[in-house]
Design a protein around this motif. Structure first.
Motif, PDB file in Angstrom:
ATOM      1  N   ILE A 156       0.858  -1.291  -0.060  1.00  0.00           N
ATOM      2  CA  ILE A 156      -0.057  -0.112   0.128  1.00  0.00           C
ATOM      3  C   ILE A 156       0.981   1.219  -0.194  1.00  0.00           C
ATOM      4  O   ILE A 156       0.721   2.300  -0.695  1.00  0.00           O
ATOM      5  CB  ILE A 156      -0.920   0.030   0.963  1.00  0.00           C
ATOM      6  N   GLU A 157       1.982   1.290   0.862  1.00  0.00           N
ATOM      7  CA  GLU A 157       2.930   2.368   0.986  1.00  0.00           C
ATOM      8  C   GLU A 157       3.417   2.546  -0.447  1.00  0.00           C
ATOM      9  O   GLU A 157       3.502   3.713  -1.059  1.00  0.00           O
ATOM     10  CB  GLU A 157       3.628   2.196   2.103  1.00  0.00           C
ATOM     11  N   ASN A 158       4.093   1.562  -1.027  1.00  0.00           N
ATOM     12  CA  ASN A 158       4.649   1.644  -2.346  1.00  0.00           C
ATOM     13  C   ASN A 158       3.789   1.916  -3.330  1.00  0.00           C
ATOM     14  O   ASN A 158       4.264   2.592  -4.714  1.00  0.00           O
ATOM     15  CB  ASN A 158       5.586   0.437  -2.659  1.00  0.00           C
ATOM     16  N   ALA A 159       2.818   1.520  -3.552  1.00  0.00           N
ATOM     17  CA  ALA A 159       1.694   2.018  -4.416  1.00  0.00           C
ATOM     18  C   ALA A 159       1.169   3.373  -4.503  1.00  0.00           C
ATOM     19  O   ALA A 159       0.633   3.804  -4.977  1.00  0.00           O
ATOM     20  CB  ALA A 159       0.510   1.088  -4.125  1.00  0.00           C
ATOM     21  N   GLY A 160       1.359   4.271  -3.208  1.00  0.00           N
ATOM     22  CA  GLY A 160       1.126   5.482  -3.340  1.00  0.00           C
ATOM     23  C   GLY A 160      -0.355   5.642  -2.673  1.00  0.00           C
ATOM     24  O   GLY A 160      -0.976   6.731  -3.189  1.00  0.00           O
ATOM     25  N   LEU A 161      -0.767   4.649  -2.153  1.00  0.00           N
ATOM     26  CA  LEU A 161      -2.155   4.713  -1.629  1.00  0.00           C
ATOM     27  C   LEU A 161      -2.373   5.148  -0.287  1.00  0.00           C
ATOM     28  O   LEU A 161      -3.487   5.320   0.282  1.00  0.00           O
ATOM     29  CB  LEU A 161      -2.882   3.280  -1.667  1.00  0.00           C
ATOM     30  N   LEU A 162      -1.295   5.691   0.594  1.00  0.00           N
ATOM     31  CA  LEU A 162      -1.503   6.410   1.779  1.00  0.00           C
ATOM     32  C   LEU A 162      -1.433   7.816   1.467  1.00  0.00           C
ATOM     33  O   LEU A 162      -0.611   8.415   1.042  1.00  0.00           O
ATOM     34  CB  LEU A 162      -0.020   5.870   2.464  1.00  0.00           C
ATOM     35  N   PRO A 163      -2.332   8.374   2.280  1.00  0.00           N
ATOM     36  CA  PRO A 163      -2.400  10.077   2.153  1.00  0.00           C
ATOM     37  C   PRO A 163      -1.370  10.686   3.107  1.00  0.00           C
ATOM     38  O   PRO A 163      -0.578   9.868   3.825  1.00  0.00           O
ATOM     39  CB  PRO A 163      -3.749  10.185   2.817  1.00  0.00           C
ATOM     40  N   GLU A 164      -0.974  11.882   2.984  1.00  0.00           N
ATOM     41  CA  GLU A 164      -0.100  12.676   3.479  1.00  0.00           C
ATOM     42  C   GLU A 164      -0.375  12.473   4.975  1.00  0.00           C
ATOM     43  O   GLU A 164      -1.328  12.498   5.352  1.00  0.00           O
ATOM     44  CB  GLU A 164      -0.001  13.762   3.006  1.00  0.00           C
ATOM     45  N   ILE A 165       0.588  12.428   5.912  1.00  0.00           N
ATOM     46  CA  ILE A 165       0.250  12.217   7.250  1.00  0.00           C
ATOM     47  C   ILE A 165       0.311  13.833   7.683  1.00  0.00           C
ATOM     48  O   ILE A 165       1.130  14.477   7.751  1.00  0.00           O
ATOM     49  CB  ILE A 165       1.492  11.538   7.999  1.00  0.00           C
ATOM     50  N   ALA A 166      -0.696  14.189   8.464  1.00  0.00           N
ATOM     51  CA  ALA A 166      -1.374  15.417   8.923  1.00  0.00           C
ATOM     52  C   ALA A 166      -0.072  16.078   9.748  1.00  0.00           C
ATOM     53  O   ALA A 166       0.257  17.167   9.733  1.00  0.00           O
ATOM     54  CB  ALA A 166      -2.686  15.333   9.483  1.00  0.00           C
ATOM     55  N   TRP A 167       0.386  15.183  10.618  1.00  0.00           N
ATOM     56  CA  TRP A 167       1.389  15.716  11.564  1.00  0.00           C
ATOM     57  C   TRP A 167       2.682  16.275  10.928  1.00  0.00           C
ATOM     58  O   TRP A 167       3.488  16.781  11.477  1.00  0.00           O
ATOM     59  CB  TRP A 167       1.626  14.724  12.791  1.00  0.00           C
TER      60      TRP A 167
END
Length: 137
Positions: free
Chosen positions: A86-97
């Motif tokens: 999921i991370e390598n596919a770019g499916l994680l949104p930017e982390i707000a913090w």
């Protein structure tokens, strides 16, 4: 440790992995995650497949606990696999913090370098009012 029924998770994982490998846009940069939604579309096929897999992992963890072995593979490895994909596919949104962290860095820099910082550039001055005072002298 509890054991779950075989041949449910592995075929699902292999299908997701194959889809990722066949459709990835960053084969040479497998460990450098692209920006959110640029490699695979959000809400697209891989996103749906990986969400279903994560849901399945959640259900299995809830039923058997986090120390279970699913199809001869420890639960932690299943979770690491899907997280990495999921991370390598770019499916994680930017982390707000991260934005907050950047803001804190700037504020900390100004606080530490207050003596060196030139506030005159930041504050407007009214030079015309000073001229008027000098005229009446």
């Amino acid at each position: 440790m509890a054991k779950a029924i075989k041949q449910t998770v592995t075929p699902m994982w292999l299908e997701i992995k194959e889809f990722y490998e066949q459709n990835t846009k960053t084969k040479a940069k497998a460990n450098n995650a692209p920006r959110y939604g640029t490699n695979f579309p959000i809400g697209g096929e891989l996103d749906k497949m990986s969400s279903e897999f994560v849901d399945l992992m959640g259900a299995l963890t809830h039923e058997f606990g986090y120390e279970c072995v699913i199809e001869d593979i420890h639960m932690n490895l299943w979770k690491e696999r899907i997280w990495s994909l999921i991370e390598n596919a770019g499916l994680l949104p930017e982390i707000a913090w991260r934005d907050d962290k950047e803001k804190d860095k700037k504020e900390t820099w100004y606080a530490q370098n207050e003596e060196e910082y030139d506030y005159l550039d930041e504050e407007p001055t009214d030079l015309d009012s000073n001229k008027m005072i000098n005229i009446f002298e």
